[in-house]
Design a protein around this motif. Structure first.
Motif, short mmCIF file in Angstrom:
data_model
loop_
_atom_site.label_atom_id
_atom_site.label_comp_id
_atom_site.label_asym_id
_atom_site.label_seq_id
_atom_site.Cartn_x
_atom_site.Cartn_y
_atom_site.Cartn_z
N CYS A 85 0.87 -1.17 0.00
CA CYS A 85 0.00 0.00 0.00
C CYS A 85 0.91 1.22 0.00
CB CYS A 85 -0.87 -0.04 1.26
SG CYS A 85 -2.06 1.27 1.30
N SER A 86 0.68 2.12 -0.95
CA SER A 86 1.51 3.33 -1.00
C SER A 86 0.66 4.50 -1.45
CB SER A 86 2.69 3.11 -1.94
OG SER A 86 2.19 2.82 -3.24
N SER A 87 1.23 5.65 -1.35
CA SER A 87 0.50 6.86 -1.72
C SER A 87 1.18 7.46 -2.95
CB SER A 87 0.53 7.73 -0.47
OG SER A 87 0.57 9.03 -0.76
N THR A 88 0.40 7.86 -3.94
CA THR A 88 0.99 8.35 -5.19
C THR A 88 1.02 9.89 -5.20
OG1 THR A 88 -1.08 8.51 -6.42
CG2 THR A 88 0.01 6.36 -6.41
N ASP A 89 1.87 10.44 -6.05
CA ASP A 89 2.02 11.90 -6.12
C ASP A 89 0.73 12.57 -6.60
OD1 ASP A 89 4.57 11.68 -5.26
OD2 ASP A 89 5.48 11.71 -7.26
N ASP A 90 -0.08 11.82 -7.39
CA ASP A 90 -1.32 12.44 -7.88
C ASP A 90 -2.53 12.16 -6.98
OD1 ASP A 90 -1.24 9.80 -8.60
OD2 ASP A 90 -2.11 10.06 -10.59
N GLY A 91 -2.27 11.85 -5.70
CA GLY A 91 -3.35 11.82 -4.73
C GLY A 91 -4.14 10.53 -4.61
N PHE A 92 -3.54 9.43 -5.00
CA PHE A 92 -4.23 8.15 -4.86
C PHE A 92 -3.54 7.26 -3.83
CE2 PHE A 92 -5.93 9.57 -8.85
CZ PHE A 92 -7.19 9.00 -8.93
N LEU A 93 -4.34 6.40 -3.23
CA LEU A 93 -3.82 5.34 -2.39
C LEU A 93 -3.74 4.12 -3.30
CD1 LEU A 93 -3.33 5.17 0.71
CD2 LEU A 93 -5.52 4.00 0.85
N LYS A 94 -2.55 3.56 -3.43
CA LYS A 94 -2.36 2.47 -4.39
C LYS A 94 -2.14 1.15 -3.64
CE LYS A 94 0.69 1.55 -8.29
NZ LYS A 94 1.80 2.17 -9.03
N ILE A 95 -3.05 0.21 -3.84
CA ILE A 95 -2.98 -1.08 -3.16
C ILE A 95 -2.68 -2.15 -4.21
CG2 ILE A 95 -4.29 -2.77 -1.81
CD1 ILE A 95 -6.14 -0.25 -1.09
N ILE A 96 -1.63 -2.91 -3.99
CA ILE A 96 -1.27 -3.99 -4.92
C ILE A 96 -1.39 -5.33 -4.22
CG2 ILE A 96 0.49 -4.93 -6.48
CD1 ILE A 96 1.68 -2.16 -6.75
N ILE A 97 -2.09 -6.25 -4.84
CA ILE A 97 -2.23 -7.62 -4.30
C ILE A 97 -1.77 -8.57 -5.40
CG2 ILE A 97 -3.79 -9.34 -3.30
CD1 ILE A 97 -5.70 -6.77 -2.83
N LYS A 98 -0.71 -9.29 -5.12
CA LYS A 98 -0.08 -10.12 -6.15
C LYS A 98 0.02 -11.56 -5.64
CE LYS A 98 4.43 -9.79 -8.51
NZ LYS A 98 4.55 -10.59 -9.52
N ASP A 99 -0.41 -12.51 -6.46
CA ASP A 99 -0.35 -13.91 -6.01
C ASP A 99 0.43 -14.79 -6.98
OD1 ASP A 99 -2.08 -15.14 -8.06
OD2 ASP A 99 -3.77 -14.16 -7.06
N GLU A 100 0.69 -16.01 -6.55
CA GLU A 100 1.36 -17.01 -7.39
C GLU A 100 0.38 -18.14 -7.68
OE1 GLU A 100 6.03 -16.75 -6.27
OE2 GLU A 100 4.80 -17.86 -4.84
N GLY A 101 -0.85 -17.77 -7.98
CA GLY A 101 -1.91 -18.75 -8.22
C GLY A 101 -1.97 -19.22 -9.65
N ILE A 102 -3.16 -19.64 -10.06
CA ILE A 102 -3.32 -20.29 -11.36
C ILE A 102 -3.34 -19.30 -12.52
CG2 ILE A 102 -4.49 -22.34 -10.49
CD1 ILE A 102 -7.17 -21.02 -11.15
N GLY A 103 -3.48 -18.00 -12.21
CA GLY A 103 -3.48 -17.00 -13.27
C GLY A 103 -4.72 -17.10 -14.15
#
Ligand SMILES: Nc1ncnc2c1ncn2[C@@H]1O[C@H](COP(=O)(O)OP(=O)(O)OP(=O)(O)O)[C@@H](O)[C@H]1O
Ligand SMILES: [Mg+2]
Length: 88
Positions: free
Chosen positions: A11-29
């Protein structure tokens, strides 16, 4: 992830005012076709899935005027990038 693996969340905050949440898995795709089906009501490849999870998630993100991007590769994994506007 039928064979186990790691799920990363950031979870991070971007310069253009968004909260950016990344969820990444190693699943079946997913294939491109399967990605396009995401969010359709009752679309599920799971034995006991309702196929409503992504539809509700998309609705919640839209109601917050956020954005969602899906990157996925069959048999490799999937990454959801969710951006929500921050309260000023
Ligand atoms: N991270 C993921 N990796 C691979 N496939 C996914 C992923 N997320 C969703 N999918 C695919 O998209 C389908 C629809 O997802 P959705 O969350 O809407 O329903 P579901 O997970 O099947 O059911 P529910 O969320 O009600 O338990 C899933 O059945 C699965 O095939
Ligand atoms: Mg689900």
């Amino acid at each position: 992830m039928p064979n186990g693996g790691t799920v990363w969340t950031t979870c991070s905050s971007t310069d253009d005012g968004f909260l950016k949440i990344i969820i990444k898995d190693e699943g079946i795709g997913m294939t491109k076709k399967q990605i396009d089906m995401l969010g359709s009501p009752y679309y599920s490849l799971k034995e006991s899935g309702t196929g409503l999870g992504m539809m509700v998630s998309f609705q919640i993100i839209r109601s917050f005027k956020g954005k969602i991007q899906v990157n996925s590769e069959k048999d490799i994994g999937t990454e959801f990038i969710i951006s929500l506007p921050q309260i000023p």
